[in-house]
Design a protein around this motif. Structure first.
Motif, PDB file in Angstrom:
ATOM      1  N   LEU A  30      42.201  42.806  40.612  1.00  0.00           N
ATOM      2  CA  LEU A  30      40.816  42.521  40.991  1.00  0.00           C
ATOM      3  C   LEU A  30      39.866  42.467  39.804  1.00  0.00           C
ATOM      4  O   LEU A  30      38.771  41.909  39.901  1.00  0.00           O
ATOM      5  CB  LEU A  30      40.320  43.543  42.019  1.00  0.00           C
ATOM      6  N   THR A  31      40.290  43.057  38.671  1.00  0.00           N
ATOM      7  CA  THR A  31      39.455  42.986  37.469  1.00  0.00           C
ATOM      8  C   THR A  31      40.028  42.021  36.427  1.00  0.00           C
ATOM      9  O   THR A  31      39.617  42.037  35.271  1.00  0.00           O
ATOM     10  CB  THR A  31      39.257  44.383  36.849  1.00  0.00           C
ATOM     11  N   GLN A  32      40.962  41.171  36.859  1.00  0.00           N
ATOM     12  CA  GLN A  32      41.481  40.117  35.977  1.00  0.00           C
ATOM     13  C   GLN A  32      40.456  38.987  35.905  1.00  0.00           C
ATOM     14  O   GLN A  32      39.626  38.805  36.804  1.00  0.00           O
ATOM     15  CB  GLN A  32      42.810  39.584  36.509  1.00  0.00           C
ATOM     16  N   PRO A  62      50.411  37.241  38.361  1.00  0.00           N
ATOM     17  CA  PRO A  62      49.550  36.728  37.283  1.00  0.00           C
ATOM     18  C   PRO A  62      49.386  35.211  37.290  1.00  0.00           C
ATOM     19  O   PRO A  62      48.290  34.706  37.018  1.00  0.00           O
ATOM     20  CB  PRO A  62      50.267  37.211  36.016  1.00  0.00           C
ATOM     21  N   GLU A  63      50.447  34.484  37.639  1.00  0.00           N
ATOM     22  CA  GLU A  63      50.328  33.015  37.641  1.00  0.00           C
ATOM     23  C   GLU A  63      49.376  32.500  38.717  1.00  0.00           C
ATOM     24  O   GLU A  63      48.921  31.354  38.661  1.00  0.00           O
ATOM     25  CB  GLU A  63      51.712  32.352  37.785  1.00  0.00           C
ATOM     26  N   ASP A  64      49.053  33.355  39.698  1.00  0.00           N
ATOM     27  CA  ASP A  64      48.133  32.945  40.763  1.00  0.00           C
ATOM     28  C   ASP A  64      46.675  32.905  40.299  1.00  0.00           C
ATOM     29  O   ASP A  64      45.801  32.442  41.038  1.00  0.00           O
ATOM     30  CB  ASP A  64      48.232  33.892  41.962  1.00  0.00           C
ATOM     31  N   LEU A  65      46.402  33.400  39.106  1.00  0.00           N
ATOM     32  CA  LEU A  65      45.025  33.388  38.605  1.00  0.00           C
ATOM     33  C   LEU A  65      44.518  31.969  38.374  1.00  0.00           C
ATOM     34  O   LEU A  65      43.321  31.731  38.339  1.00  0.00           O
ATOM     35  CB  LEU A  65      44.914  34.200  37.307  1.00  0.00           C
ATOM     36  N   ALA A  94      37.488  39.983  41.744  1.00  0.00           N
ATOM     37  CA  ALA A  94      36.723  40.615  42.823  1.00  0.00           C
ATOM     38  C   ALA A  94      35.252  40.222  42.792  1.00  0.00           C
ATOM     39  O   ALA A  94      34.611  40.103  43.844  1.00  0.00           O
ATOM     40  CB  ALA A  94      36.854  42.130  42.757  1.00  0.00           C
ATOM     41  N   VAL A  95      34.709  40.010  41.595  1.00  0.00           N
ATOM     42  CA  VAL A  95      33.301  39.597  41.475  1.00  0.00           C
ATOM     43  C   VAL A  95      33.102  38.237  42.122  1.00  0.00           C
ATOM     44  O   VAL A  95      32.147  38.016  42.872  1.00  0.00           O
ATOM     45  CB  VAL A  95      32.848  39.588  39.999  1.00  0.00           C
ATOM     46  N   GLN A  96      34.009  37.296  41.860  1.00  0.00           N
ATOM     47  CA  GLN A  96      33.884  35.962  42.452  1.00  0.00           C
ATOM     48  C   GLN A  96      34.017  36.025  43.972  1.00  0.00           C
ATOM     49  O   GLN A  96      33.253  35.384  44.699  1.00  0.00           O
ATOM     50  CB  GLN A  96      34.930  35.015  41.872  1.00  0.00           C
ATOM     51  N   ALA A  97      34.979  36.812  44.454  1.00  0.00           N
ATOM     52  CA  ALA A  97      35.154  36.950  45.903  1.00  0.00           C
ATOM     53  C   ALA A  97      33.917  37.573  46.532  1.00  0.00           C
ATOM     54  O   ALA A  97      33.459  37.147  47.603  1.00  0.00           O
ATOM     55  CB  ALA A  97      36.388  37.796  46.204  1.00  0.00           C
ATOM     56  N   CYS A  98      33.354  38.568  45.871  1.00  0.00           N
ATOM     57  CA  CYS A  98      32.150  39.244  46.367  1.00  0.00           C
ATOM     58  C   CYS A  98      30.956  38.287  46.384  1.00  0.00           C
ATOM     59  O   CYS A  98      30.216  38.224  47.362  1.00  0.00           O
ATOM     60  CB  CYS A  98      31.851  40.456  45.485  1.00  0.00           C
ATOM     61  N   ARG A  99      30.800  37.545  45.319  1.00  0.00           N
ATOM     62  CA  ARG A  99      29.675  36.600  45.208  1.00  0.00           C
ATOM     63  C   ARG A  99      29.735  35.559  46.324  1.00  0.00           C
ATOM     64  O   ARG A  99      28.718  35.227  46.945  1.00  0.00           O
ATOM     65  CB  ARG A  99      29.735  35.931  43.828  1.00  0.00           C
ATOM     66  N   ASN A 100      30.932  35.045  46.586  1.00  0.00           N
ATOM     67  CA  ASN A 100      31.093  34.048  47.651  1.00  0.00           C
ATOM     68  C   ASN A 100      30.764  34.648  49.017  1.00  0.00           C
ATOM     69  O   ASN A 100      30.113  34.017  49.851  1.00  0.00           O
ATOM     70  CB  ASN A 100      32.519  33.501  47.653  1.00  0.00           C
ATOM     71  N   LEU A 101      31.214  35.892  49.244  1.00  0.00           N
ATOM     72  CA  LEU A 101      30.961  36.553  50.522  1.00  0.00           C
ATOM     73  C   LEU A 101      29.474  36.843  50.701  1.00  0.00           C
ATOM     74  O   LEU A 101      28.917  36.659  51.790  1.00  0.00           O
ATOM     75  CB  LEU A 101      31.783  37.849  50.606  1.00  0.00           C
TER      76      LEU A 101
END
Length: 197
Positions: free
Chosen positions: A22-24, A184-187, A33-40
């Motif tokens: 989540l902090t990658q 990791p490749e899912d990033l 997690a920041v991007q997911a949070c921002r979208n939500l």
């Protein structure tokens, strides 16, 4: 006034990833997690992030985005524990959108559409891309009591199955509703699910 709260489940152990996923950093420079949070946040009235004990950095960056953050002390017992903890932390909401912190590519417009379905009276609402149901899933306040009795790591899948006839599907052009990060490749978003393809 209806209040739709986004509950960001951010208390997983990242075992398959091998580090705190989540902090990658994503290709756009943001933390997962920041991007997911921002979208939500862009698609709901407020966001409550549920983290595990010891997630100080994660809690700090999510608060900086504008989310309220709570720590679920028994997150190890599975996703359902975090979900229940989140629901109980904001019981007066008109409805809840359950978002996963490892899904940073969901379009805020899609999130808004699911939230609006709840505002208009849907019992459960979820987006669908090319016939496949994805996240986030929205639940009306009427399902609060049942949401708080869930068990294990399946989240709300069993509850959704129980209410399939009342599930409102929102067709969207957003492959991000299916894309989570496990390795990791899912990033880098999979070529299989190109955004808006």
């Amino acid at each position: 006034m209806s209040l739709i709260v986004g509950i960001l489940l951010a208390a997983g152990a990242s075992r398959r990833f091998g580090a705190d996923k989540l902090t990658q950093i994503l290709p756009n420079g943001e933390l997962v997690a920041v991007q997911a949070c921002r979208n939500l946040l862009a698609g709901t009235d407020s966001v409550l992030a549920v983290v595990r004990p010891g997630s100080k950095r994660l809690a700090t960056v999510l608060r900086a985005e504008g989310a309220s953050v709570v720590t679920c002390t028994d997150a190890e017992q599975g996703m359902s524990r975090s979900l229940i903890f989140g629901i109980r932390s904001c019981p007066d909401a008109t409805g809840w959108l359950i978002g996963l912190a490892d899904m940073p590519w969901i379009d805020p417009v899609t999130i808004s559409q699911v939230a609006n379905a709840l505002r208009l009276g849907a019992t459960i609402a979820a987006p669908s891309w090319q016939g496949r149901r994805g996240h986030p899933v929205g639940f009306s306040q009427a399902l609060g009591p049942e949401l708080t009795t869930l068990k294990g790591d399946e989240g709300a899948k069993i509850l959704i199955q129980s209410y399939l006839e009342q599930l409102q599907i929102i067709t969207c052009n957003d492959s991000g509703i299916l894309c989570d990060i496990d390795k990791p490749e899912d990033l880098n978003p999979s070529k299989k699910f190109k955004k808006h393809s």
